[in-house]
Motif scaffolding. Structure first.
Motif, short mmCIF file in Angstrom:
data_model
loop_
_atom_site.label_atom_id
_atom_site.label_comp_id
_atom_site.label_asym_id
_atom_site.label_seq_id
_atom_site.Cartn_x
_atom_site.Cartn_y
_atom_site.Cartn_z
N PHE A 115 0.84 -1.19 0.00
CA PHE A 115 0.00 0.00 0.00
C PHE A 115 0.88 1.25 0.00
O PHE A 115 1.84 1.35 0.78
CB PHE A 115 -0.90 0.03 1.23
N ARG A 116 0.51 2.18 -0.87
CA ARG A 116 1.19 3.48 -0.92
C ARG A 116 0.27 4.51 -0.30
O ARG A 116 -0.85 4.73 -0.76
CB ARG A 116 1.50 3.84 -2.38
N LEU A 117 0.73 5.17 0.75
CA LEU A 117 -0.09 6.12 1.49
C LEU A 117 -0.22 7.45 0.76
O LEU A 117 0.72 7.89 0.08
CB LEU A 117 0.50 6.36 2.88
N ARG A 118 -1.37 8.08 0.92
CA ARG A 118 -1.56 9.40 0.34
C ARG A 118 -0.71 10.42 1.09
O ARG A 118 -0.72 10.44 2.34
CB ARG A 118 -3.03 9.82 0.44
N PRO A 119 0.00 11.29 0.37
CA PRO A 119 0.83 12.29 1.07
C PRO A 119 0.00 13.28 1.88
O PRO A 119 0.50 13.87 2.84
CB PRO A 119 1.58 12.98 -0.07
N GLU A 120 -1.29 13.47 1.52
CA GLU A 120 -2.11 14.45 2.24
C GLU A 120 -2.78 13.88 3.48
O GLU A 120 -3.40 14.62 4.26
CB GLU A 120 -3.18 15.04 1.30
N ALA A 121 -2.70 12.57 3.70
CA ALA A 121 -3.38 11.94 4.84
C ALA A 121 -2.79 12.46 6.15
O ALA A 121 -1.56 12.46 6.34
CB ALA A 121 -3.26 10.42 4.76
N ARG A 122 -3.65 12.88 7.06
CA ARG A 122 -3.22 13.49 8.32
C ARG A 122 -4.00 12.93 9.51
O ARG A 122 -5.19 12.63 9.42
CB ARG A 122 -3.43 15.01 8.29
N PHE A 123 -3.30 12.84 10.64
CA PHE A 123 -3.96 12.55 11.91
C PHE A 123 -4.59 13.82 12.46
O PHE A 123 -4.32 14.94 11.97
CB PHE A 123 -2.95 11.99 12.93
N HIS A 124 -5.41 13.67 13.48
CA HIS A 124 -6.09 14.82 14.07
C HIS A 124 -5.10 15.85 14.64
O HIS A 124 -5.45 17.03 14.76
CB HIS A 124 -7.04 14.36 15.17
N ASN A 125 -3.91 15.42 15.01
CA ASN A 125 -2.93 16.37 15.56
C ASN A 125 -2.10 17.04 14.47
O ASN A 125 -1.18 17.80 14.77
CB ASN A 125 -2.02 15.67 16.56
N GLY A 126 -2.42 16.75 13.21
CA GLY A 126 -1.71 17.38 12.10
C GLY A 126 -0.55 16.58 11.55
O GLY A 126 0.00 16.93 10.49
N ASP A 127 -0.14 15.52 12.24
CA ASP A 127 0.97 14.71 11.75
C ASP A 127 0.57 13.95 10.50
O ASP A 127 -0.58 13.50 10.36
CB ASP A 127 1.39 13.69 12.81
N PRO A 128 1.52 13.74 9.58
CA PRO A 128 1.22 12.91 8.41
C PRO A 128 1.08 11.44 8.81
O PRO A 128 1.71 11.00 9.79
CB PRO A 128 2.44 13.13 7.51
N VAL A 129 0.27 10.70 8.09
CA VAL A 129 0.13 9.27 8.31
C VAL A 129 1.27 8.58 7.58
O VAL A 129 1.40 8.71 6.35
CB VAL A 129 -1.23 8.75 7.79
N LEU A 130 2.09 7.87 8.32
CA LEU A 130 3.28 7.24 7.74
C LEU A 130 3.18 5.73 7.85
O LEU A 130 2.38 5.17 8.61
CB LEU A 130 4.53 7.74 8.47
N ALA A 131 4.03 5.07 7.07
CA ALA A 131 4.03 3.61 7.06
C ALA A 131 4.30 3.05 8.45
O ALA A 131 3.77 2.01 8.83
CB ALA A 131 5.08 3.11 6.06
N ALA A 132 5.13 3.74 9.22
CA ALA A 132 5.43 3.29 10.58
C ALA A 132 4.18 3.28 11.45
O ALA A 132 4.04 2.44 12.36
CB ALA A 132 6.51 4.17 11.21
N ALA A 209 -6.40 9.79 15.62
CA ALA A 209 -6.80 9.03 14.45
C ALA A 209 -6.95 9.96 13.26
O ALA A 209 -6.49 11.12 13.30
CB ALA A 209 -8.09 8.27 14.75
N THR A 210 -7.60 9.51 12.22
CA THR A 210 -7.66 10.28 10.98
C THR A 210 -9.07 10.59 10.52
O THR A 210 -9.26 11.25 9.50
CB THR A 210 -6.97 9.50 9.84
#
Length: 606
Positions: A115-132, A209-210
């Motif tokens: 799966f390749r994550l969307r670069p715009e995906a963000r958690f509620h705290n503003g952090d990007p959603v990363l593979a980790a 969460a997102t």
């Protein structure tokens, strides 16, 4: 990367295929570049509030972590706050479209999904959603700190690898066409949630969460409000356009179903899903109905019937003989109950896959027999005959004839009627205790069954407890019989190992309430998950349907082909198209929460 290019890669790649989604059998309803799902209003206005009641028998909540075993999370928290790599649509089954992931690549041997994550995906705290974060979520859910059902569901996953900052790969132990869909649907949460504490100690920490909603005002024991996140990262995606329209979704808590109904009639909330035919036909009345403010709308659907049933705990010695379980089933006069109590609004559950292509009917097909024959030593002979159907009492059948059959079966199993009670060789009477929650009406509903059982010397007792204790006893299998509703599915898979698998029978917190331990069941579940094509899949499903039905582990109850919803027409608007396949679980609750909108402005009483 453009969607059309991904699809070209999907069809052209010799070693793997890639696409903005995944379909179990390779067919998508929505083509690349679609703008929105057909069942939404893409121009729906944002704003207003939706007021609901809890979607289950939850009397309160004490945590914000829906993934651990201990405690109770608020209704709908998991649906509104958490998202996965993929999301399904409500008008097809076995398909997931990219949500957090913009691309999914499945190996030809089905042993991995990348799966390749969307670069715009963000958690509620503003952090990007990363593979980790994806890897962390997976490893947390299969750990001993999470509810054990996740480990059972993910038993085919060998591991999760971070390939780069936004690319993650799941590896599978064996071929299973559903595995990419299973891992694609797992909730993803931030590594920062809980601050490094063991996951079972993450209790009232606000989820990171997102999803489109966050936790808003909370009054413990009374209600919880979910507030729409105006900065929600995915609001313009095709899979989200026209959705999540309410600024606030408030879920109210009432002490019992009677209090809920009276609160609806008094205007304390705006929408309620009805499970009681008596409430729907006789007790849903009053000024709001008379004025046309509150309308009753039964929505027909193509959802699986599910299998609301009375589950017998086969771990107990008295229920281990199939003939005893069959006798209890023979004593239920469903036809009388449906006529006198339910206004003929239900139909009887037959198996575990009703209203789906997986449903077994008539004698087994040659393909089913080929699967069942090697398992014959673990199966009753009647599995190879006609599909089991619940006993009937309408003419030419009768309750009296069924009770005579029941008594004969009990005699064969070593039970004899002595001193007014059916007793075993030790002289112990046959007593069955139904465990239920305090707000249920099982005593009234089951009165006729209790009287019939008394005629053959069996005592049916009722034990009611509060919801917290009820859940605790379910998790530890400390009950004799429970009435429980299973949602059913069009695409059964690894989750059925949690419902009926031998390993789950000894795992506290699993869904195998009946305690089924049968190598044949385990083999057929493996056949479902390992099917190479739709024909093999259906044969394995139908064979499993037969084996569970002929095992008589559960006394089948009833279901309906429609969902009964009452809602405020003065405050709520809904799309014209009713989707046939809303998310499985609390059917049709996700539909109004995600696709309806507030009437602008609301109508007020004159």
């Amino acid at each position: 990367m453009r969607l059309w290019l991904l699809v070209l890669m999907w069809f052209a790649a010799p070693l793997a295929w890639a696409a903005p989604g995944y379909a179990v059998w390779g067919a998508f309803k929505y083509p690349p570049g679609f703008t929105h799902f057909e069942y939404v209003n893409p121009e729906a206005p944002k704003g207003g509030e939706l007021r609901l009641v809890a979607g289950s028998r939850i009397s309160t909540f004490d945590k914000y972590n829906p993934f651990t075993l201990k405690g109770t999370a608020p209704s709908f928290l998991g649906d509104l706050l958490f998202e996965g790599l993929l999301t399904g649509s409500m008008d097809e089954v076995g398909v997931g479209y990219g949500l957090l992931a913009e691309d999914v690549q499945v190996a030809p041997d089905l042993l991995s999904a990348t799966f390749r994550l969307r670069p715009e995906a963000r958690f509620h705290n503003g952090d990007p959603v990363l593979a980790a974060d994806v890897k962390h979520s997976y490893e947390t859910l299969i750990s001993r700190y999470a509810a054990p059902g996740y480990a059972t569901l993910l038993v085919n996953v060998e591991g999760c690898d971070v390939l780069d900052e936004r690319t993650v790969r799941y590896r599978f132990r064996k071929r299973d066409r559903q595995s990419p869909l299973v891992v694609g649907g797992l909730p993803v949460f931030s590594r920062k949630w809980g601050g490094g504490k063991p996951f079972d100690q993450v209790v009232t920490d606000i989820p990171i969460a997102t999803g489109p909603y966050r936790i808003g005002p909370v009054r413990f024991g009374k209600d919880i409000t979910y507030a729409r996140d105006p900065r929600y990262w995915g609001r313009d995606l095709p899979v989200r356009r026209g959705m999540n329209n309410f600024d606030r979704i408030t879920v109210k808590i009432y002490r019992d179903s009677t209090a809920q109904l009276e609160a609806l009639k008094a205007g304390e909330f705006d929408l309620m899903l009805f499970f009681s035919a008596g409430d729907w036909t006789r007790r849903l009345n009053g000024p709001r109905i008379d004025k046309g403010e509150l309308i009753k709308s039964p929505f027909r659907h193509r959802q699986p019937d599910g299998f609301y049933s009375y589950v017998l705990n086969n771990r107990l010695e008295k229920f281990q003989d199939r003939r005893v379980r069959m006798a209890l089933e023979l004593a239920m006069d469903y036809e009388w109950m449906n006529r006198q109590l339910f206004r003929n609004s239900y139909k009887r559950v037959k198996g575990i896959f009703g209203n789906t292509d997986c449903e077994a009917n008539g004698p087994p097909s040659p393909e089913e027999v080929a699967l069942l024959e090697p398992l014959r030593a673990h199966l009753p002979a009647d599995v190879f005959g006609a599909m089991a159907v619940p006993p009937r009492t309408d003419p030419p059948n009768s309750l009296r004839a069924n009770l005579l059959k029941a008594r004969a079966l009990l005699n064969e199993a070593g039970w004899q009627l002595r001193d007014g009670a059916m007793r075993n060789a030790k002289g112990e009477p046959l007593v069955v205790e139904l465990l239920d929650t305090t707000e249920s009406r099982s005593v009234t509903t089951m009165a006729a069954w209790k009287r019939a059982l008394e005629k053959i010397g069996i005592e049916l007792r009722f034990r009611t407890v509060d919801f917290a204790l009820y859940q605790e006893r379910l998790d530890s299998f400390q009950f004799e019989m429970i009435g429980i509703s299973f949602p059913g599915t069009h695409f059964p898979g690894a989750e059925y190992a949690d419902l009926f698998g031998s390993k789950a029978a000894d795992t506290n917190g699993s869904g195998n309430f009946a305690g089924v331990r049968n190598p044949a069941v385990d083999a057929l579940i493996a056949g479902i998950t390992g099917a190479e094509n739709r024909g093999e899949f259906l044969a394995a499903c139908r064979a499993l349907d037969r084996v569970i039905a002929h095992g008589h582990h559960m006394v089948p109850a009833w279901t309906s082909s429609e969902q009964r919803v009452a809602y405020s027409r003065w405050k709520l608007e809904r799309p014209a198209l009713v989707p046939p396949h809303p998310p499985e679980g609390v059917a049709y609750m996700d539909w109004p929460m995600t696709t309806w909108w507030a009437r602008q402005p609301p109508i007020t009483s004159k």
